[in-house]
Design a protein around this motif. Structure first.
Motif, PDB file in Angstrom:
ATOM      1  N   ILE A 288      22.611  -5.929 -60.149  1.00  0.00           N
ATOM      2  CA  ILE A 288      22.507  -4.796 -59.228  1.00  0.00           C
ATOM      3  C   ILE A 288      23.693  -4.709 -58.313  1.00  0.00           C
ATOM      4  O   ILE A 288      24.124  -3.639 -57.946  1.00  0.00           O
ATOM      5  N   GLY A 289      24.017  -5.690 -57.725  1.00  0.00           N
ATOM      6  CA  GLY A 289      25.211  -5.844 -56.642  1.00  0.00           C
ATOM      7  C   GLY A 289      26.516  -5.233 -57.461  1.00  0.00           C
ATOM      8  O   GLY A 289      27.267  -4.577 -56.655  1.00  0.00           O
ATOM      9  N   ALA A 290      26.863  -5.650 -58.819  1.00  0.00           N
ATOM     10  CA  ALA A 290      27.942  -5.278 -59.490  1.00  0.00           C
ATOM     11  C   ALA A 290      27.846  -3.751 -59.521  1.00  0.00           C
ATOM     12  O   ALA A 290      28.811  -3.104 -59.320  1.00  0.00           O
ATOM     13  N   TYR A 291      26.843  -3.035 -59.940  1.00  0.00           N
ATOM     14  CA  TYR A 291      26.566  -1.643 -60.276  1.00  0.00           C
ATOM     15  C   TYR A 291      26.970  -0.955 -58.744  1.00  0.00           C
ATOM     16  O   TYR A 291      27.530   0.087 -58.535  1.00  0.00           O
ATOM     17  N   THR A 292      26.384  -1.768 -57.688  1.00  0.00           N
ATOM     18  CA  THR A 292      26.709  -1.031 -56.342  1.00  0.00           C
ATOM     19  C   THR A 292      28.009  -1.353 -55.867  1.00  0.00           C
ATOM     20  O   THR A 292      28.423  -0.253 -55.396  1.00  0.00           O
ATOM     21  N   ILE A 293      28.931  -2.059 -56.385  1.00  0.00           N
ATOM     22  CA  ILE A 293      30.235  -2.222 -55.921  1.00  0.00           C
ATOM     23  C   ILE A 293      30.860  -1.180 -56.625  1.00  0.00           C
ATOM     24  O   ILE A 293      31.730  -0.291 -56.240  1.00  0.00           O
ATOM     25  N   GLN A 294      30.646  -0.900 -58.083  1.00  0.00           N
ATOM     26  CA  GLN A 294      31.307   0.093 -58.819  1.00  0.00           C
ATOM     27  C   GLN A 294      31.020   1.565 -58.140  1.00  0.00           C
ATOM     28  O   GLN A 294      31.693   2.584 -57.931  1.00  0.00           O
ATOM     29  N   ALA A 295      29.358   1.859 -57.740  1.00  0.00           N
ATOM     30  CA  ALA A 295      29.171   3.215 -57.247  1.00  0.00           C
ATOM     31  C   ALA A 295      30.007   3.129 -55.848  1.00  0.00           C
ATOM     32  O   ALA A 295      30.569   4.328 -55.433  1.00  0.00           O
ATOM     33  N   LEU A 296      30.182   2.021 -55.212  1.00  0.00           N
ATOM     34  CA  LEU A 296      30.991   2.062 -54.038  1.00  0.00           C
ATOM     35  C   LEU A 296      32.419   2.491 -54.186  1.00  0.00           C
ATOM     36  O   LEU A 296      32.909   3.247 -53.328  1.00  0.00           O
ATOM     37  N   THR A 297      32.897   1.682 -55.110  1.00  0.00           N
ATOM     38  CA  THR A 297      34.215   2.160 -55.511  1.00  0.00           C
ATOM     39  C   THR A 297      34.643   3.600 -55.791  1.00  0.00           C
ATOM     40  O   THR A 297      35.237   4.517 -55.296  1.00  0.00           O
ATOM     41  N   THR A 298      33.635   4.065 -56.381  1.00  0.00           N
ATOM     42  CA  THR A 298      33.437   5.617 -57.053  1.00  0.00           C
ATOM     43  C   THR A 298      33.293   6.467 -55.581  1.00  0.00           C
ATOM     44  O   THR A 298      33.984   7.542 -55.490  1.00  0.00           O
ATOM     45  N   THR A 299      32.565   6.023 -54.552  1.00  0.00           N
ATOM     46  CA  THR A 299      32.360   6.922 -53.386  1.00  0.00           C
ATOM     47  C   THR A 299      33.656   6.916 -52.676  1.00  0.00           C
ATOM     48  O   THR A 299      34.140   7.977 -52.121  1.00  0.00           O
ATOM     49  N   LEU A 300      34.369   5.670 -52.563  1.00  0.00           N
ATOM     50  CA  LEU A 300      35.575   5.572 -51.858  1.00  0.00           C
ATOM     51  C   LEU A 300      36.635   6.645 -52.574  1.00  0.00           C
ATOM     52  O   LEU A 300      37.346   6.957 -51.522  1.00  0.00           O
ATOM     53  N   TYR A 301      36.852   6.467 -53.614  1.00  0.00           N
ATOM     54  CA  TYR A 301      37.910   7.303 -54.199  1.00  0.00           C
ATOM     55  C   TYR A 301      37.495   8.713 -54.080  1.00  0.00           C
ATOM     56  O   TYR A 301      38.294   9.669 -53.941  1.00  0.00           O
ATOM     57  N   ALA A 302      36.134   9.147 -54.006  1.00  0.00           N
ATOM     58  CA  ALA A 302      35.746  10.637 -53.812  1.00  0.00           C
ATOM     59  C   ALA A 302      36.257  10.846 -52.408  1.00  0.00           C
ATOM     60  O   ALA A 302      36.401  12.255 -52.151  1.00  0.00           O
ATOM     61  N   MET A 303      36.121   9.869 -51.623  1.00  0.00           N
ATOM     62  CA  MET A 303      36.493  10.172 -50.019  1.00  0.00           C
ATOM     63  C   MET A 303      38.154   9.912 -49.696  1.00  0.00           C
ATOM     64  O   MET A 303      38.626   9.658 -48.747  1.00  0.00           O
ATOM     65  N   SER A 304      38.706  10.095 -50.993  1.00  0.00           N
ATOM     66  CA  SER A 304      40.221   9.915 -50.988  1.00  0.00           C
ATOM     67  C   SER A 304      41.018   8.652 -50.494  1.00  0.00           C
ATOM     68  O   SER A 304      42.014   8.629 -49.662  1.00  0.00           O
ATOM     69  N   VAL A 305      39.972   7.684 -50.699  1.00  0.00           N
ATOM     70  CA  VAL A 305      40.492   6.215 -50.082  1.00  0.00           C
ATOM     71  C   VAL A 305      41.459   5.675 -51.268  1.00  0.00           C
ATOM     72  O   VAL A 305      41.103   5.647 -52.504  1.00  0.00           O
ATOM     73  N   SER A 306      42.754   5.150 -51.092  1.00  0.00           N
ATOM     74  CA  SER A 306      43.411   4.885 -51.838  1.00  0.00           C
ATOM     75  C   SER A 306      43.237   3.458 -52.605  1.00  0.00           C
ATOM     76  O   SER A 306      42.551   2.869 -52.135  1.00  0.00           O
ATOM     77  N   ALA A 307      43.649   3.181 -53.825  1.00  0.00           N
ATOM     78  CA  ALA A 307      43.486   1.839 -54.275  1.00  0.00           C
ATOM     79  C   ALA A 307      43.730   0.677 -53.659  1.00  0.00           C
ATOM     80  O   ALA A 307      43.013  -0.462 -53.564  1.00  0.00           O
ATOM     81  N   ASP A 308      44.907   0.895 -52.939  1.00  0.00           N
ATOM     82  CA  ASP A 308      45.346  -0.234 -52.112  1.00  0.00           C
ATOM     83  C   ASP A 308      44.551  -0.574 -50.821  1.00  0.00           C
ATOM     84  O   ASP A 308      44.604  -1.557 -50.283  1.00  0.00           O
ATOM     85  N   GLN A 309      43.789   0.433 -50.529  1.00  0.00           N
ATOM     86  CA  GLN A 309      42.850   0.279 -49.429  1.00  0.00           C
ATOM     87  C   GLN A 309      41.452  -0.294 -49.812  1.00  0.00           C
ATOM     88  O   GLN A 309      40.786  -0.820 -48.807  1.00  0.00           O
ATOM     89  N   LEU A 310      41.186  -0.013 -50.914  1.00  0.00           N
ATOM     90  CA  LEU A 310      39.723  -0.443 -51.223  1.00  0.00           C
ATOM     91  C   LEU A 310      39.342  -2.010 -51.139  1.00  0.00           C
ATOM     92  O   LEU A 310      38.410  -2.190 -50.591  1.00  0.00           O
ATOM     93  N   PRO A 311      40.337  -2.904 -51.203  1.00  0.00           N
ATOM     94  CA  PRO A 311      39.870  -4.093 -50.822  1.00  0.00           C
ATOM     95  C   PRO A 311      39.443  -4.529 -49.369  1.00  0.00           C
ATOM     96  O   PRO A 311      38.622  -5.405 -49.115  1.00  0.00           O
ATOM     97  N   VAL A 312      40.130  -3.638 -48.394  1.00  0.00           N
ATOM     98  CA  VAL A 312      39.816  -3.724 -47.301  1.00  0.00           C
ATOM     99  C   VAL A 312      38.491  -3.538 -46.841  1.00  0.00           C
ATOM    100  O   VAL A 312      37.568  -3.967 -46.292  1.00  0.00           O
ATOM    101  N   TYR A 313      38.006  -2.259 -47.360  1.00  0.00           N
ATOM    102  CA  TYR A 313      36.690  -1.866 -47.209  1.00  0.00           C
ATOM    103  C   TYR A 313      35.743  -2.957 -47.989  1.00  0.00           C
ATOM    104  O   TYR A 313      34.491  -3.075 -47.245  1.00  0.00           O
ATOM    105  N   LYS A 314      35.861  -3.352 -49.167  1.00  0.00           N
ATOM    106  CA  LYS A 314      35.180  -4.267 -49.683  1.00  0.00           C
ATOM    107  C   LYS A 314      34.811  -5.630 -49.006  1.00  0.00           C
ATOM    108  O   LYS A 314      34.047  -6.273 -48.631  1.00  0.00           O
ATOM    109  N   ALA A 315      36.065  -5.955 -48.406  1.00  0.00           N
ATOM    110  CA  ALA A 315      36.094  -7.371 -47.589  1.00  0.00           C
ATOM    111  C   ALA A 315      35.107  -7.211 -46.311  1.00  0.00           C
ATOM    112  O   ALA A 315      34.301  -8.029 -45.784  1.00  0.00           O
ATOM    113  N   ILE A 316      35.133  -6.043 -45.825  1.00  0.00           N
ATOM    114  CA  ILE A 316      34.170  -5.541 -44.603  1.00  0.00           C
ATOM    115  C   ILE A 316      32.819  -5.704 -45.152  1.00  0.00           C
ATOM    116  O   ILE A 316      31.994  -6.270 -44.082  1.00  0.00           O
TER     117      ILE A 316
END
Length: 350
Positions: A288-316
């Motif tokens: 469930i956590g893995a699918y949550t991460i992918q859904a979160l990644t999809t959300t961040l991309y939809a919010m125009s967050v770049s791939a380079d910035q994704l690890p920062v949000y995930k680390a938080i």
């Protein structure tokens, strides 16, 4: 207190809650998120894409869960091992030619060797952690650093292409079946892992060693051997994930396959309600956590967050989840609860 531990520890309440929240955000951001269409006999849609793209992460999370449960440490080399497995498979299939459309060797041979290489990498990590008693983070840092270099040596610094339809099946679709092949691979891995852990004593042994390795040795369990096996299994999962990632792009890209996926796997385990200090675990929670991460990644991309910035949000998110699982946070919540109960009691008396 017991109820709170169940929620914040290894229960499924928190993982499911996080998953639902992320899905709700996606629905708000993209109203057509749950819409599914069929084109040329294949299912398409945001939710199908999330399930499909999370496949490698789910498999990595299964292996990472057992590593965390048994040793209280993490395997940060899984992304690099994915790259090595993909490189060795494509190298065999291409006959050593780095850019090719040929198919000189059977796919099963290349896949088998790649999986064996993944297991060997896991055994190396297990040897360092279980036998040499090196801290897991430091032990797996070796392959984390050297793994992509090894993959680059195998491919001679070039991208190895395998443009043959049969190689695309693992990361694509089987004709006549509307769902991606990766989904069926995930189901097989998760079901087999659950059956082994639930129907045998191995799951209990892993929990015992993770809770107290010294006490487990006293009662006759071979703690080092159990930890070694979990790292070997994690290497197996990384090898399978590497084959899937390579099949998606029909090639071995040593620089990008599995890049930063170790963070995602650790985050999936944390979101799954598993204690990062070892002990009790939940495979389903990690899924469930893995699918949550992918859904979160999809959300961040939809919010125009770049791939380079994704690890920062995930680390938080990792920091927040780990804090929620900490003993100090438990104490704070329990103290607040006790104060509220005592306040209500005093109010009734007054």
């Amino acid at each position: 207190m017991t109820r709170f531990k169940k929620i914040t520890g290894y229960g499924l309440f928190l993982p499911i809650l996080c998953f639902i929240l992320v899905l709700l955000i996606n629905v708000i951001k993209t109203p057509s998120f749950f819409e599914i269409s069929i084109k040329n006999g294949v299912l398409y849609g945001y939710i199908i894409d999330v399930i499909n793209r999370a496949s490698e992460l789910v498999i990595l999370a299964v292996g990472m869960t057992l590593v965390v449960a048994s040793s209280g440490g993490t395997d940060i080399s899984v992304g690099a091992v994915m790259s090595v497995a993909a490189a060795i498979c494509c190298f065999i299939l291409s006959g050593g030619q780095q850019t090719t459309n040929s198919y000189q060797n059977p796919y099963l041979l290349g896949a088998l060797v790649a999986i064996i290489i993944g297991i060997i990498c896991g055994c190396w990590n297990g040897f360092l952690v279980a036998k040499m008693k090196i801290q897991p983070m430091v032990a797996t840092l070796i392959l984390f650093t050297a793994g992509r270099g090894i993959a680059q040596l195998i491919t001679k610094g070039q991208i190895t292409y395998i443009r043959v339809d049969s190689y695309k099946l693992l990361g694509g679709n089987i004709q006549g079946i509307p769902l991606p092949t990766t989904i069926f691979v995930v189901i097989i891995v998760v079901v087999l892992a659950n059956l082994i852990l639930k129907k045998t004593a191995l799951g209990l042994y892993i929990q015992s060693v993770g809770i107290n390795a010294r006490a487990s040795r006293v009662v006759g369990l071979k703690s080092a051997q159990i930890i070694f096996l979990t790292y070997a299994f994690c290497g197996l999962c990384a090898g399978i994930a590497g084959l899937m990632a390579s099949s998606r792009i029909y090639s071995a890209d040593a620089n990008n396959i599995g890049l930063n996926m170790e963070l995602d796997a650790i985050l999936a385990v944390a979101l799954g309600g598993n204690s990062l200090s070892g002990g009790k675990f939940s495979i389903l929670g990690s899924v469930i956590g893995a699918y949550t991460i992918q859904a979160l990644t999809t959300t961040l991309y939809a919010m125009s967050v770049s791939a380079d910035q994704l690890p920062v949000y995930k680390a938080i998110v990792v920091v927040i989840i780990v804090s929620l699982q900490s003993k100090e946070f438990n104490k704070i919540v329990i103290n607040i609860k006790d104060k509220l109960v005592s306040y209500k009691e005093r109010k009734k008396v007054a």
